[in-house]
Design an enzyme around this catalytic site. Structure first.
Site, short mmCIF file in Angstrom:
data_model
loop_
_atom_site.label_atom_id
_atom_site.label_comp_id
_atom_site.label_asym_id
_atom_site.label_seq_id
_atom_site.Cartn_x
_atom_site.Cartn_y
_atom_site.Cartn_z
N SER A 23 0.84 -1.20 0.00
CA SER A 23 0.00 0.00 0.00
C SER A 23 0.87 1.24 0.00
CB SER A 23 -0.91 0.03 1.23
OG SER A 23 -1.44 1.34 1.40
N ASP B 233 -5.77 0.70 -9.71
CA ASP B 233 -6.90 1.61 -9.96
C ASP B 233 -7.46 1.48 -11.38
OD1 ASP B 233 -6.63 2.54 -7.38
OD2 ASP B 233 -5.40 4.25 -7.95
N LYS C 107 -11.67 -0.90 -1.70
CA LYS C 107 -11.55 0.45 -2.29
C LYS C 107 -12.83 1.24 -2.01
CE LYS C 107 -7.41 -0.09 -3.90
NZ LYS C 107 -6.31 0.66 -3.28
N ARG D 57 -15.08 -3.32 -5.41
CA ARG D 57 -15.03 -3.18 -6.87
C ARG D 57 -15.19 -4.53 -7.57
NH1 ARG D 57 -10.50 1.69 -7.36
NH2 ARG D 57 -12.03 3.34 -6.94
#
Ligand code: S3P
Length: 434
Positions: free
Chosen positions: A170, A318, A345, A349
């Protein structure tokens, strides 16, 4: 609630689009500018709501920031003598995980108490990953029982220097620890399980801070930050919607000048090439001498499925929603693995993307850590829900444009594009008008 956006199929995508400034770099430029000693000048600041939240939170901590409508900004740094001051109220981070996690790191080294909160989506997202290392460094960090915000950070100075190995890759958590490390009693190291975007490391160097790197390790020592000037490049994550859409059809072509090409962010270009699209990159002068920038052009081709897994995943995390849309147009199966982070997220997603794509006729299956998509399919217009997630709204807009049947796709929650790309629908209309 804003009304849904209705979009029909498009017949051609052609032209050049200058996408807004990079969101990841914009957050960091504002935060580092706020910590520097003196005035920093920015150009190309991202216009979306996420970055506006970082700016307003910093202002609430006593930082003077002037933002012009054209993307120029000036940040009056507070360091090293003055510092961030305790805000009168809770800080509203809106929808922005980057704002919440990175600011937690920045304030941890200040002897102030700050409470960070956000919208319903952000209040569901995991925060233990950032609270744990900051606690180990000596800050008192309190979360809700589920490990979510509101997050109260009681900072102190100096913090204890640590070596931290995040359990999941991350860049936001890495950034929080490195920012806290600037106020520690010795060198602080982050050991990454897989490389993530390294904007923070590059911008720290622009601020004159020594950053030691190698073998997946990043180390910063306590330092005073010099103010800087930076023209922020276009956001490749925003460009990716048009680049992937162009890739879907032979004869379509999109060019995006001056986009960021950080090696931790450009995995989408590798995937487009692997699927059979034409990708040309002309590198220019690095922004601030530290961030790679270039012009990217994608031409459509006959596409085939691909496999996305392992260390590639953080390099395109992303972009996976729009890559999944593109996969519906490719021959064969596209497999996405090792991407369980997609569930943490702005929305889940994996679940929301699969639900919408299935409604549009795609053949797709969810995995705990990814998706299987079989193509090519003739997408059909449908009513889909972006779940208030900006990247899903834009991915569904791309799917709507690629539909093979007449009629409009109805995207609920499409107003969320304002989080990262307020002019998205206008730019889509311009590129498809030819
Ligand atoms: C970001 C890092 C990534 C990314 C997010 C922006 C950043 O999140 O998904 O949109 O700017 O550092 P994680 O740090 O949670 O992987």
């Amino acid at each position: 609630m804003s009304p849904p956006v209705n979009l029909g199929p498009i017949f051609r995508l052609e032209g050049e689009v200058r996408v807004p400034g990079d969101k990841s770099i914009s957050h960091r430029a504002l935060i580092l500018g706020a910590l520097a000693r003196g005035r920093s000048y920015l150009g190309g600041l991202a216009p979306g709501e996420d970055v506006a939240h970082t700016a307003s939170c910093l202002e609430a901590c006593g930082v003077y920031i002037r933002i012009h409508g054209d993307g120029r900004a000036m940040v009056e740094g507070t360091g090293p003598v003055h510092a961030l001051i305790a805000p009168a109220e809770r800080l509203d981070c809106g929808n922005s995980g980057s704002t919440m996690r990175m600011l937690a790191g920045a304030v941890a080294g200040h002897p102030i108490t700050v409470c960070l909160e956000g919208d319903a989506s952000l209040m569901r997202r995991p925060m233990r990953r950032v609270a744990a290392p900051l606690q180990e460094m000596g800050a008192a960090v309190r979360l809700g029982p589920e490990g979510t915000a509101p997050m109260t950070v009681e900072g102190r100075r100096p913090l204890r220097a640590i070596t931290f190995e995040p359990p999941v890759p991350s860049a936001q958590v890495k950034t929080a620890v490195l920012l806290a490390g600037l106020f520690a009693d010795g060198p602080t190291t982050v050991v990454e399980p897989a490389p993530t975007r390294d904007h923070t490391e590059r911008l720290l160097q622009l601020c004159g801070v020594q950053v030691a790197r190698g073998d997946g390790r990043v180390t910063v020592a306590p330092a005073v930050l010099e103010p800087f000037g930076l023209r922020i490049p276009g956001d490749l994550s925003s460009a990716a919607f048009f680049l992937c859409m162009a890739a879907a059809r032979e004869g379509w072509r999109v060019r995006c000048p001056d986009v960021g090409l950080n090696p931790g962010r450009n995995g989408v270009l590798d995937v487009l090439r692997a699927m059979g699209a034409g990708v040309e990159v002309a590198e220019g002068e690095p922004a601030g001498g530290v961030e790679p920038v270039g012009d990217v052009e994608v031409r459509g081709g006959i596409l085939h499925g691909t496999r996305i897994e392992g260390a590639l995943v953080p390099r395109l995390i992303d972009e996976l929603p729009v890559i999944a849309v593109l996969a519906t147009q490719a021959e064969g199966v596209t497999e996405i693995h090792d991407a369980a982070e997609l569930r943490a997220k702005e929305s889940d997603r994996i679940a929301c993307l699969a639900a919408g794509l299935k409604r549009m006729g795609a053949r797709c299956e969810t995995l705990p850590d990814g998706l299987l998509i079989e193509g090519p399919t003739r997408l059909v217009p449908a009513a889909v829900d972006a779940a208030g997630d900006h990247r899903l709204a834009m991915a569904f807009a791309v799917a709507a444009g690629l539909c093979a049947a007449p009629g409009e796709t109805r995207i609920a929650g499409a107003e969320s594009v304002a989080i990262s790309y307020p002019g998205f629908f206008e730019d889509l209309a311009t590129l498809s008008a030819g």
